[in-house]
Design a protein around this motif. Structure first.
Motif, PDB file in Angstrom:
ATOM      1  N   TRP A  32     -10.016 -16.565  32.840  1.00 39.34           N
ATOM      2  CA  TRP A  32     -10.334 -16.955  31.462  1.00 39.34           C
ATOM      3  C   TRP A  32     -10.239 -15.746  30.548  1.00 39.34           C
ATOM      4  O   TRP A  32      -9.396 -15.694  29.668  1.00 39.34           O
ATOM      5  CB  TRP A  32     -11.731 -17.589  31.402  1.00 39.34           C
ATOM      6  CG  TRP A  32     -12.195 -17.959  30.026  1.00 39.34           C
ATOM      7  CD1 TRP A  32     -13.235 -17.408  29.334  1.00 39.34           C
ATOM      8  CD2 TRP A  32     -11.651 -18.961  29.153  1.00 39.34           C
ATOM      9  NE1 TRP A  32     -13.378 -17.994  28.096  1.00 39.34           N
ATOM     10  CE2 TRP A  32     -12.412 -18.950  27.954  1.00 39.34           C
ATOM     11  CE3 TRP A  32     -10.583 -19.862  29.258  1.00 39.34           C
ATOM     12  CZ2 TRP A  32     -12.148 -19.803  26.877  1.00 39.34           C
ATOM     13  CZ3 TRP A  32     -10.325 -20.721  28.187  1.00 39.34           C
ATOM     14  CH2 TRP A  32     -11.100 -20.683  27.025  1.00 39.34           C
ATOM     15  N   ASN A  33     -11.109 -14.782  30.762  1.00 40.73           N
ATOM     16  CA  ASN A  33     -11.049 -13.474  30.101  1.00 40.73           C
ATOM     17  C   ASN A  33     -11.004 -13.563  28.575  1.00 40.73           C
ATOM     18  O   ASN A  33     -10.369 -12.737  27.922  1.00 40.73           O
ATOM     19  CB  ASN A  33      -9.838 -12.667  30.597  1.00 40.73           C
ATOM     20  CG  ASN A  33     -10.053 -11.164  30.457  1.00 40.73           C
ATOM     21  OD1 ASN A  33     -11.188 -10.692  30.497  1.00 40.73           O
ATOM     22  ND2 ASN A  33      -8.979 -10.430  30.281  1.00 40.73           N
ATOM     23  N   ARG A  34     -11.651 -14.575  28.000  1.00 37.84           N
ATOM     24  CA  ARG A  34     -11.679 -14.710  26.544  1.00 37.84           C
ATOM     25  C   ARG A  34     -13.097 -14.638  25.978  1.00 37.84           C
ATOM     26  O   ARG A  34     -13.273 -14.763  24.774  1.00 37.84           O
ATOM     27  CB  ARG A  34     -11.038 -16.045  26.128  1.00 37.84           C
ATOM     28  CG  ARG A  34      -9.579 -16.171  26.567  1.00 37.84           C
ATOM     29  CD  ARG A  34      -9.036 -17.549  26.224  1.00 37.84           C
ATOM     30  NE  ARG A  34      -7.787 -17.812  26.936  1.00 37.84           N
ATOM     31  CZ  ARG A  34      -7.165 -18.979  26.939  1.00 37.84           C
ATOM     32  NH1 ARG A  34      -7.675 -20.001  26.275  1.00 37.84           N
ATOM     33  NH2 ARG A  34      -6.049 -19.145  27.617  1.00 37.84           N
ATOM     34  N   CYS A  35     -14.089 -14.500  26.829  1.00 37.32           N
ATOM     35  CA  CYS A  35     -15.470 -14.386  26.356  1.00 37.32           C
ATOM     36  C   CYS A  35     -15.585 -13.109  25.527  1.00 37.32           C
ATOM     37  O   CYS A  35     -15.284 -12.019  26.019  1.00 37.32           O
ATOM     38  CB  CYS A  35     -16.445 -14.329  27.529  1.00 37.32           C
ATOM     39  SG  CYS A  35     -16.404 -15.785  28.600  1.00 37.32           S
ATOM     40  N   THR A  36     -16.015 -13.242  24.283  1.00 41.20           N
ATOM     41  CA  THR A  36     -15.988 -12.081  23.389  1.00 41.20           C
ATOM     42  C   THR A  36     -17.071 -11.048  23.683  1.00 41.20           C
ATOM     43  O   THR A  36     -17.005  -9.932  23.187  1.00 41.20           O
ATOM     44  CB  THR A  36     -16.113 -12.533  21.921  1.00 41.20           C
ATOM     45  OG1 THR A  36     -17.339 -13.268  21.766  1.00 41.20           O
ATOM     46  CG2 THR A  36     -14.936 -13.407  21.520  1.00 41.20           C
ATOM     47  N   PHE A  37     -18.071 -11.419  24.490  1.00 41.20           N
ATOM     48  CA  PHE A  37     -19.144 -10.480  24.835  1.00 41.20           C
ATOM     49  C   PHE A  37     -18.811  -9.670  26.082  1.00 41.20           C
ATOM     50  O   PHE A  37     -19.536  -8.738  26.424  1.00 41.20           O
ATOM     51  CB  PHE A  37     -20.454 -11.233  25.077  1.00 41.20           C
ATOM     52  CG  PHE A  37     -20.346 -12.257  26.175  1.00 41.20           C
ATOM     53  CD1 PHE A  37     -20.509 -11.908  27.498  1.00 41.20           C
ATOM     54  CD2 PHE A  37     -20.033 -13.573  25.873  1.00 41.20           C
ATOM     55  CE1 PHE A  37     -20.366 -12.845  28.508  1.00 41.20           C
ATOM     56  CE2 PHE A  37     -19.898 -14.521  26.873  1.00 41.20           C
ATOM     57  CZ  PHE A  37     -20.061 -14.160  28.192  1.00 41.20           C
ATOM     58  N   CYS A  38     -17.751 -10.017  26.784  1.00 41.07           N
ATOM     59  CA  CYS A  38     -17.452  -9.424  28.096  1.00 41.07           C
ATOM     60  C   CYS A  38     -16.277  -8.468  28.014  1.00 41.07           C
ATOM     61  O   CYS A  38     -15.193  -8.836  27.559  1.00 41.07           O
ATOM     62  CB  CYS A  38     -17.169 -10.535  29.113  1.00 41.07           C
ATOM     63  SG  CYS A  38     -16.797  -9.900  30.765  1.00 41.07           S
ATOM     64  N   GLU A  39     -16.494  -7.243  28.482  1.00 41.72           N
ATOM     65  CA  GLU A  39     -15.451  -6.217  28.485  1.00 41.72           C
ATOM     66  C   GLU A  39     -15.026  -5.829  29.901  1.00 41.72           C
ATOM     67  O   GLU A  39     -14.335  -4.833  30.094  1.00 41.72           O
ATOM     68  CB  GLU A  39     -15.964  -4.969  27.749  1.00 41.72           C
ATOM     69  CG  GLU A  39     -16.417  -5.243  26.322  1.00 41.72           C
ATOM     70  CD  GLU A  39     -17.163  -4.076  25.702  1.00 41.72           C
ATOM     71  OE1 GLU A  39     -17.329  -3.050  26.397  1.00 41.72           O
ATOM     72  OE2 GLU A  39     -17.582  -4.185  24.543  1.00 41.72           O
ATOM     73  N   MET A  40     -15.426  -6.632  30.885  1.00 41.36           N
ATOM     74  CA  MET A  40     -15.219  -6.227  32.273  1.00 41.36           C
ATOM     75  C   MET A  40     -13.740  -6.136  32.662  1.00 41.36           C
ATOM     76  O   MET A  40     -13.350  -5.261  33.426  1.00 41.36           O
ATOM     77  CB  MET A  40     -15.943  -7.204  33.205  1.00 41.36           C
ATOM     78  CG  MET A  40     -17.459  -7.062  33.173  1.00 41.36           C
ATOM     79  SD  MET A  40     -18.330  -8.425  33.992  1.00 41.36           S
ATOM     80  CE  MET A  40     -17.849  -8.214  35.699  1.00 41.36           C
ATOM     81  N   TYR A  41     -12.923  -7.050  32.141  1.00 40.90           N
ATOM     82  CA  TYR A  41     -11.539  -7.118  32.626  1.00 40.90           C
ATOM     83  C   TYR A  41     -10.523  -7.045  31.499  1.00 40.90           C
ATOM     84  O   TYR A  41      -9.464  -7.674  31.557  1.00 40.90           O
ATOM     85  CB  TYR A  41     -11.352  -8.411  33.426  1.00 40.90           C
ATOM     86  CG  TYR A  41     -12.332  -8.558  34.566  1.00 40.90           C
ATOM     87  CD1 TYR A  41     -12.257  -7.736  35.703  1.00 40.90           C
ATOM     88  CD2 TYR A  41     -13.353  -9.501  34.511  1.00 40.90           C
ATOM     89  CE1 TYR A  41     -13.162  -7.864  36.736  1.00 40.90           C
ATOM     90  CE2 TYR A  41     -14.262  -9.638  35.556  1.00 40.90           C
ATOM     91  CZ  TYR A  41     -14.161  -8.806  36.657  1.00 40.90           C
ATOM     92  OH  TYR A  41     -15.069  -8.931  37.690  1.00 40.90           O
ATOM     93  N   VAL A  42     -10.822  -6.284  30.442  1.00 36.70           N
ATOM     94  CA  VAL A  42      -9.930  -6.243  29.286  1.00 36.70           C
ATOM     95  C   VAL A  42      -8.831  -5.179  29.420  1.00 36.70           C
ATOM     96  O   VAL A  42      -7.878  -5.172  28.643  1.00 36.70           O
ATOM     97  CB  VAL A  42     -10.730  -6.002  27.991  1.00 36.70           C
ATOM     98  CG1 VAL A  42     -11.667  -7.165  27.723  1.00 36.70           C
ATOM     99  CG2 VAL A  42     -11.520  -4.694  28.057  1.00 36.70           C
TER     100      VAL A  42
END
Length: 296
Positions: A32-42
């Motif tokens: 998914w990698n679209r959660c704006t609070f998550c920087e784990m896999y950007v």
């Protein structure tokens, strides 16, 4: 000198409770990698892909030759996005080459389970998948939409219910402060409502934080106002007051938390609330972490 039998693409993440587990990446990044609070896999190198199946199986075989392993965590962000057949193959090879393994676990996005039946999940449980970590983040649909979670109250509840029926232990995470000042109460109350319906085996809270800055987060939440320390405590108080859990291990001990809370809900509800109230009313007497102690 022999090299480690698993090839990692940094950074690698795992839940705090998997500190002593063998981390076995079966995917790279998050689907998914679209959660704006998550920087784990950007990072560019963490672009999502399923890892080569033969490479994963070879790494399992080599690990079995070199070490005794009791727990395995399937990385990266959402291993359960893989087809059930491939997951069963991985689990069967873990059992074959690392017979001492007592538990296999992974992260799980609720969306991963939309096309998986309870029967498929039971197969995975029987093959060794014992625990799934679900980042629910919130039970409030407005908060979920603002942070582009790609889930709703109902989609998260459906996934948690499927896991329960399959006999897979569920560890759920709620993000303290995710709704900002405007949505704090809705966030807390509806997160509690979701947990009351799901009755997960484990529940934890983390404080939302933005080590890389807030620009990405504010794309969908321009009017976000972060909660200060006291407001974070007030939100946890609202959450705890609304929780009606029968036998859930509760932890609020991540490095991001100012106040460490540990107990079992509901038997420890009164004691946990007393700790939170002390932090609100007499912070100088509460065992609070200082800012420099909050590793994120």
């Amino acid at each position: 000198m022999s090299t480690f039998p698993i090839s990692y693409i940094e950074p690698v993440f795992r839940p705090p409770s998997e500190a002593h587990s063998l981390i076995l990446p079966v995917t790279n990044g998050c689907s998914w990698n679209r959660c704006t609070f998550c920087e784990m896999y950007v990072q560019p190198q963490k672009k999502f892909r399923a890892r080569d199946e033969e490479q994963v199986l070879e790494e399992i075989r080599r690990c079995g030759e070199r070490m005794i392993v009791q727990r395995v965590f399937l990385a990266d962000g959402d291993a359960l996005v893989l087809p059930t057949r491939r997951l069963l193959t991985i689990l069967e090879q873990i059992r074959k080459h690392m017979p001492e393994v007592e538990r296999v676990s992974s992260y799980c996005l609720p969306r991963n389970l939309r096309k998986k039946s309870v029967e498929e999940l039971k197969e995975l449980a029987d093959a060794g998948l014992k625990m799934a970590y679900i980042g629910a983040e919130s039970g409030d649909d407005e908060v979920l939409a603002r942070v582009n979670k790609g889930e709703t109250y109902e989609s998260t509840l459906s996934a948690l219910d499927k896991l329960r029926q399959a006999g897979i232990t569920r560890s759920v995470m709620i993000l303290n402060g995710l709704g900002g000042t405007a949505l704090s109460e809705k966030h807390a109350v509806n997160s509690a409502r979701l947990m009351n319906q799901a009755q997960p085996e484990y529940l934890s809270t983390l404080v939302v934080s933005f080590p890389g800055g807030e620009a990405r987060f504010r794309e969908g939440f321009a009017d976000f106002e972060a909660l200060d320390r006291q407001a974070l405590f007030a939100e946890i108080q609202t959450l705890l007051e609304a929780l009606e859990l029968k036998d859930t291990v509760f932890r609020s001990d991540h490095a991001s938390n100012y106040l460490v809370l540990k107990g079992v809900l509901g038997q420890d509800k009164s004691a946990l609330l007393a700790q939170v109230r002390q932090a609100i009313e007499s912070p100088e007497r509460a065992p609070l972490r200082q800012e420099w102690q909050r590793g994120l």
